[in-house]
Design an enzyme around this catalytic site. Structure first.
Site, PDB file in Angstrom:
ATOM      1  CE1 TYR A 144      -4.463  -2.024   4.921  1.00 50.19           C
ATOM      2  CE2 TYR A 144      -3.340   0.036   4.391  1.00 50.19           C
ATOM      3  CZ  TYR A 144      -4.004  -1.109   3.986  1.00 50.19           C
ATOM      4  OH  TYR A 144      -4.190  -1.357   2.644  1.00 50.19           O
ATOM      5  CB  SER A 174      -0.884   0.015   1.254  1.00 49.57           C
ATOM      6  OG  SER A 174      -1.494   1.282   1.439  1.00 49.57           O
TER       7      SER A 174
END
Length: 260
Positions: A155, A142
């Site tokens: 995350y 990401s």
């Protein structure tokens, strides 16, 4: 391009993972899908992809939060498909909260699926790829593997871990015919992001599309979402012979997010 090759794509019954599976299948790869969902819908996806592309398509519903299940999925893929050439670690979950309020069970779940599953799948696949003398490991990290955002500590930690693990994998497999790379997408309009758009709309009292534009304006200079098709094509390139000397990289596909 990939006729006779087998790709395992985690988290591929919807969203980014499904876009990747479609891109690889259209270029001839046999596919092992993975993910949860309605059984009838998954079968529709599986059979439709097989019919459209003329390839073998299987589904493995392994719970990737369990390391043993991840390793069994890879072994089963090789047992049923005969080999594994491309591993795409894509599955992920998200939860937002401040660090001091972050639920411990959510932290553990995010690290298990977003990071530990990448380790287990890679560790299980590498021996087969070494025997074959070739393989491609592509981790969907990401933009949060490169930069941070507030209220996403688990995350961000997991995705930074994926980027670091990708580099370690590349070094350990250098010269074996295996490459390992990470793709770092910015905003992709998946169900996960749609939830964040909805929350933003509710917070600001706006409609869904206004909230989507606001989300993009905050981070992504192109003001356009990355699409699953674009990520699928990027994976196909990294899995190709043209990318044989690209390894250990973290490639942003983020509309300029990390260029700021």
């Amino acid at each position: 391009m990939f006729t006779g090759k087998v790709a395992v794509v985690t988290g591929s019954t919807s969203g980014i993972g499904l876009g990747i599976a479609i891109a690889l299948a259209r270029q001839g790869a046999d596919i092992v899908l993975n993910g949860f969902g309605d059984a009838a819908e998954i079968e529709r996806i599986r059979s439709g992809l097989a019919a459209e592309c003329g390839v073998r398509v299987a589904h493995d519903g392994a719970d990737l939060s369990r390391g043993e299940a991840v390793r069994d999925m890879i072994a089963h893929a090789v047992e049923t498909m005969g080999r594994i050439d491309i591993l795409v670690n894509n599955a992920g979950i998200q939860h937002t909260a401040s660090i001091e309020a972050f639920p411990v069970d959510k932290w553990d779940a995010i690290l298990a699926l977003n990071l530990s599953a990448v380790f287990h799948a890679t560790a299980a696949a590498v021996p087969y790829m070494k025997q074959q003398g070739a393989g491609r490991i592509i981790n969907i990290a990401s933009v949060h593997g490169l930069v941070a955002s507030v209220n996403k500590s688990a995350y961000v930690a997991a995705k930074h871990g994926v980027v670091g693990f990708t580099k370690a994998t590349a070094l350990e497999t250098a010269g074996t015919g295996i490459t390992a790379n990470a793709i770092c997408p910015g905003w992709v309009r998946t169900a996960l992001v749609e939830q964040q758009i909805t929350a933003l709309a509710e917070r600001d009292g706006t409609d869904q599309e206004s909230a989507a534009r606001a989300l993009l304006a905050e981070k992504q200079p192109t003001l356009q979402f990355v699409t699953p098709d674009q990520l699928g094509d990027m994976v196909a390139f990294l899995a190709s012979d043209a990318a044989a000397q690209i390894t250990g990289t973290a490639l942003p596909v983020d509309g300029g997010w990390t260029a700021r």
